[in-house]
Design a protein around this motif. Structure first.
Motif, mmCIF file in Angstrom:
data_model
loop_
_atom_site.group_PDB
_atom_site.id
_atom_site.type_symbol
_atom_site.label_atom_id
_atom_site.label_comp_id
_atom_site.label_asym_id
_atom_site.label_seq_id
_atom_site.Cartn_x
_atom_site.Cartn_y
_atom_site.Cartn_z
ATOM 1 N N UNK A 2 0.841 -1.188 0.000
ATOM 2 C CA UNK A 2 0.000 0.000 0.000
ATOM 3 C C UNK A 2 0.885 1.250 0.000
ATOM 4 N N UNK A 3 0.487 2.270 -0.734
ATOM 5 C CA UNK A 3 1.284 3.498 -0.872
ATOM 6 C C UNK A 3 1.638 4.121 0.477
ATOM 7 N N UNK A 4 0.669 4.212 1.345
ATOM 8 C CA UNK A 4 0.930 4.867 2.632
ATOM 9 C C UNK A 4 1.926 4.058 3.470
ATOM 10 N N UNK A 5 1.852 2.746 3.378
ATOM 11 C CA UNK A 5 2.805 1.897 4.109
ATOM 12 C C UNK A 5 4.219 2.115 3.586
ATOM 13 N N UNK A 6 4.359 2.184 2.278
ATOM 14 C CA UNK A 6 5.676 2.437 1.682
ATOM 15 C C UNK A 6 6.216 3.795 2.123
ATOM 16 N N UNK A 11 9.842 7.209 5.639
ATOM 17 C CA UNK A 11 10.077 8.153 6.737
ATOM 18 C C UNK A 11 10.908 7.480 7.823
ATOM 19 N N UNK A 12 10.578 6.245 8.149
ATOM 20 C CA UNK A 12 11.351 5.520 9.166
ATOM 21 C C UNK A 12 12.819 5.408 8.764
ATOM 22 N N UNK A 13 13.062 5.088 7.495
ATOM 23 C CA UNK A 13 14.448 4.993 7.018
ATOM 24 C C UNK A 13 15.141 6.352 7.079
ATOM 25 N N UNK A 14 14.429 7.391 6.680
ATOM 26 C CA UNK A 14 15.027 8.729 6.667
ATOM 27 C C UNK A 14 15.376 9.194 8.075
ATOM 28 N N UNK A 15 14.502 8.946 9.023
ATOM 29 C CA UNK A 15 14.759 9.403 10.388
ATOM 30 C C UNK A 15 15.868 8.578 11.044
ATOM 31 N N UNK A 16 16.046 7.339 10.592
ATOM 32 C CA UNK A 16 17.080 6.474 11.163
ATOM 33 C C UNK A 16 18.464 6.763 10.587
ATOM 34 N N UNK A 17 18.509 7.459 9.470
ATOM 35 C CA UNK A 17 19.786 7.804 8.850
ATOM 36 C C UNK A 17 20.549 8.759 9.759
ATOM 37 N N UNK A 31 10.419 13.333 2.863
ATOM 38 C CA UNK A 31 9.737 12.050 3.094
ATOM 39 C C UNK A 31 8.447 12.259 3.898
ATOM 40 N N UNK A 32 8.488 13.166 4.864
ATOM 41 C CA UNK A 32 7.287 13.451 5.655
ATOM 42 C C UNK A 32 6.216 14.076 4.763
ATOM 43 N N UNK A 33 6.612 14.977 3.889
ATOM 44 C CA UNK A 33 5.653 15.608 2.970
ATOM 45 C C UNK A 33 5.037 14.566 2.031
ATOM 46 N N UNK A 34 5.841 13.616 1.573
ATOM 47 C CA UNK A 34 5.311 12.548 0.716
ATOM 48 C C UNK A 34 4.327 11.664 1.491
ATOM 49 N N UNK A 35 4.654 11.388 2.745
ATOM 50 C CA UNK A 35 3.745 10.601 3.579
ATOM 51 C C UNK A 35 2.445 11.363 3.802
#
Length: 127
Positions: A2-6, A11-17, A31-35
């Protein structure tokens, strides 16, 4: 997927970087704006199913109203979080991001649960 899950995973990957990565804050804000965009698109679909749910299961209307209010707050919080990406201390920003992701996940689950409850009872479950 699902798009929202992706988008949530992005966002999780971006914040973990590492925050030392070039333009970490900008990437996270993107990434947050895309979410947020995926959430709003999903919300549009969800609103249509909520109307059908409310029509077929009026006993769920109060819970649906509460869910819609929470979803509106989540949408507002997305905007604030994108703006805050440039200003907040890294760990504070991460906490806010994870808190919003958690609220979003709970909201999505409640949406599915309400839909299930309306269908379950319509198909012979007990009220």
């Amino acid at each position: 997927m699902h798009e929202i899950t992706a988008r949530m995973r992005a966002v999780e990957r971006a914040v973990a970087t590492s925050p030392g990565a070039p333009d970490w804050r900008g990437e996270l804000a993107d990434r947050i704006a895309e979410l947020r965009a995926a959430f709003l698109a999903d919300l549009g679909r969800s609103m249509r199913s909520a109307e059908a749910t409310a029509a077929s299961a009026p006993w769920l209307s109060t819970r649906l109203t509460m869910l819609r209010r929470e979803q509106a707050r989540i949408a507002d919080d997305f905007d604030r979080l994108v703006e805050a990406c440039a200003e907040l201390e890294v760990e504070t920003l991460r906490r806010h991001v994870f808190a919003l992701l958690s609220r979003l996940a709970r909201s999505r689950q409640l949406d599915v649960n309400l839909l299930y409850e309306s269908v379950d009872i319509d198909l012979g479950g007990e009220q």
